[in-house]
Design a protein around this motif. Structure first.
Motif, mmCIF file in Angstrom:
data_model
loop_
_atom_site.group_PDB
_atom_site.id
_atom_site.type_symbol
_atom_site.label_atom_id
_atom_site.label_comp_id
_atom_site.label_asym_id
_atom_site.label_seq_id
_atom_site.Cartn_x
_atom_site.Cartn_y
_atom_site.Cartn_z
ATOM 1 N N ASN A 21 27.854 -13.933 32.667
ATOM 2 C CA ASN A 21 28.880 -12.894 32.763
ATOM 3 C C ASN A 21 30.241 -13.431 32.329
ATOM 4 O OD1 ASN A 21 26.981 -11.092 33.684
ATOM 5 N ND2 ASN A 21 27.447 -11.441 35.832
ATOM 6 N N LEU A 22 30.559 -14.657 32.712
ATOM 7 C CA LEU A 22 31.830 -15.239 32.282
ATOM 8 C C LEU A 22 31.835 -15.423 30.767
ATOM 9 C CD1 LEU A 22 34.602 -16.362 32.915
ATOM 10 C CD2 LEU A 22 33.531 -18.607 33.242
ATOM 11 N N GLY A 23 30.749 -15.921 30.229
ATOM 12 C CA GLY A 23 30.679 -16.101 28.773
ATOM 13 C C GLY A 23 30.855 -14.796 28.025
ATOM 14 N N HIS A 24 30.240 -13.755 28.513
ATOM 15 C CA HIS A 24 30.371 -12.440 27.879
ATOM 16 C C HIS A 24 31.813 -11.943 27.963
ATOM 17 C CE1 HIS A 24 29.011 -8.609 26.354
ATOM 18 N NE2 HIS A 24 29.600 -8.002 27.362
ATOM 19 N N ALA A 25 32.451 -12.113 29.128
ATOM 20 C CA ALA A 25 33.840 -11.676 29.298
ATOM 21 C C ALA A 25 34.775 -12.472 28.385
ATOM 22 C CB ALA A 25 34.265 -11.817 30.755
ATOM 23 N N VAL A 26 34.552 -13.787 28.295
ATOM 24 C CA VAL A 26 35.397 -14.618 27.435
ATOM 25 C C VAL A 26 35.216 -14.224 25.974
ATOM 26 C CG1 VAL A 26 35.791 -16.978 26.603
ATOM 27 C CG2 VAL A 26 35.561 -16.531 29.051
ATOM 28 N N ALA A 27 33.988 -13.955 25.565
ATOM 29 C CA ALA A 27 33.750 -13.513 24.184
ATOM 30 C C ALA A 27 34.492 -12.210 23.906
ATOM 31 C CB ALA A 27 32.250 -13.347 23.938
ATOM 32 N N ALA A 28 34.475 -11.277 24.854
ATOM 33 C CA ALA A 28 35.199 -10.011 24.687
ATOM 34 C C ALA A 28 36.707 -10.258 24.610
ATOM 35 C CB ALA A 28 34.876 -9.059 25.840
ATOM 36 N N LEU A 29 37.209 -11.180 25.423
ATOM 37 C CA LEU A 29 38.649 -11.491 25.388
ATOM 38 C C LEU A 29 39.035 -12.162 24.076
ATOM 39 C CD1 LEU A 29 39.145 -12.684 29.064
ATOM 40 C CD2 LEU A 29 40.070 -10.596 28.017
ATOM 41 N N ARG A 30 38.191 -13.051 23.567
ATOM 42 C CA ARG A 30 38.477 -13.696 22.277
ATOM 43 C C ARG A 30 38.516 -12.651 21.154
ATOM 44 N NH1 ARG A 30 40.024 -18.214 22.501
ATOM 45 N NH2 ARG A 30 39.287 -19.716 23.992
ATOM 46 N N THR A 31 37.565 -11.726 21.192
ATOM 47 C CA THR A 31 37.534 -10.668 20.185
ATOM 48 C C THR A 31 38.796 -9.819 20.279
ATOM 49 O OG1 THR A 31 35.125 -10.638 20.206
ATOM 50 C CG2 THR A 31 36.219 -8.668 19.361
ATOM 51 N N ALA A 32 39.194 -9.457 21.505
ATOM 52 C CA ALA A 32 40.395 -8.634 21.705
ATOM 53 C C ALA A 32 41.650 -9.369 21.251
ATOM 54 C CB ALA A 32 40.520 -8.230 23.175
ATOM 55 N N SER B 284 41.253 -4.828 29.988
ATOM 56 C CA SER B 284 41.371 -4.859 31.441
ATOM 57 C C SER B 284 40.015 -5.111 32.090
ATOM 58 C CB SER B 284 41.969 -3.538 31.938
ATOM 59 O OG SER B 284 42.053 -3.527 33.328
ATOM 60 N N GLN B 285 38.986 -4.441 31.600
ATOM 61 C CA GLN B 285 37.644 -4.616 32.167
ATOM 62 C C GLN B 285 37.112 -6.018 31.910
ATOM 63 O OE1 GLN B 285 36.018 -2.269 34.180
ATOM 64 N NE2 GLN B 285 34.947 -4.181 34.620
ATOM 65 N N ALA B 286 37.355 -6.570 30.722
ATOM 66 C CA ALA B 286 36.900 -7.940 30.424
ATOM 67 C C ALA B 286 37.584 -8.947 31.349
ATOM 68 C CB ALA B 286 37.173 -8.279 28.961
ATOM 69 N N ILE B 287 38.863 -8.725 31.648
ATOM 70 C CA ILE B 287 39.583 -9.622 32.554
ATOM 71 C C ILE B 287 38.987 -9.531 33.960
ATOM 72 C CG2 ILE B 287 41.810 -10.090 33.647
ATOM 73 C CD1 ILE B 287 43.124 -9.096 31.000
ATOM 74 N N LEU B 288 38.736 -8.314 34.423
ATOM 75 C CA LEU B 288 38.129 -8.144 35.749
ATOM 76 C C LEU B 288 36.720 -8.732 35.806
ATOM 77 C CD1 LEU B 288 39.319 -4.542 36.675
ATOM 78 C CD2 LEU B 288 40.135 -6.728 37.614
#
Length: 153
Positions: A68-79, A127-131
């Protein structure tokens, strides 16, 4: 140390290293490629823990929190790299990635620091990726310390 014990400890170490590389931006491939490799590492860790006797009984809870952290970090990098997002959304993603640098040493403190950033983000996906990252960190404390020697003063 039995082979299964060693393999379990190596798998936990590899998962931590993958997370560290992704968070620090030192992953050699696209962030989405991380997900498959780390999924295999987690499955390998679970297999070895099942064979590891006493060590296996102490399997760290929340192994999926690493994914889950990896997925969130990937989304944040993309953003953070997206020209289609407003500057406030990119800045929120960049700020969250900067906060995540401390994930290994202080996962709960990092999670708590992320929550206000999510509230300030003007883009719902960011916001959702950060949460999601904050939630994952709350479940990672055991994995981050699994197999490490306690520090002595």
């Amino acid at each position: 140390m039995r082979r299964f014990d060693r393999h379990a400890l190596e798998a936990a170490r590899d998962i931590r290293a993958d997370l560290r590389r992704l968070v620090t931006g030192k992953a050699p491939e696209h962030p989405d490629a991380w997900y498959g490799r780390t999924s295999r590492q987690i499955l390998r860790l679970m297999l070895h823990l099942g064979r590891a006797g006493e060590l296996g009984k102490s399997a760290p809870p929340g192994l999926l929190a690493a994914l889950n952290l990896g997925h969130a970090v990937a989304a944040l990098r993309t953003a953070a790299d997206s020209p289609d997002l407003p500057p406030s959304g990119r800045k929120a993603a960049e700020d969250a990635l900067r906060e995540l640098q401390a994930f290994e040493t202080d996962p709960l403190g990092t999670a708590n620091a992320l929550v206000p950033l999510a509230a300030d983000a003007s883009v719902r996906g960011v916001s959702q990726a950060i949460l999601d990252a904050a939630d994952a960190l709350r479940g990672l404390e055991s994995l981050l310390s699994f197999g490490r020697q306690p520090r002595t003063a």
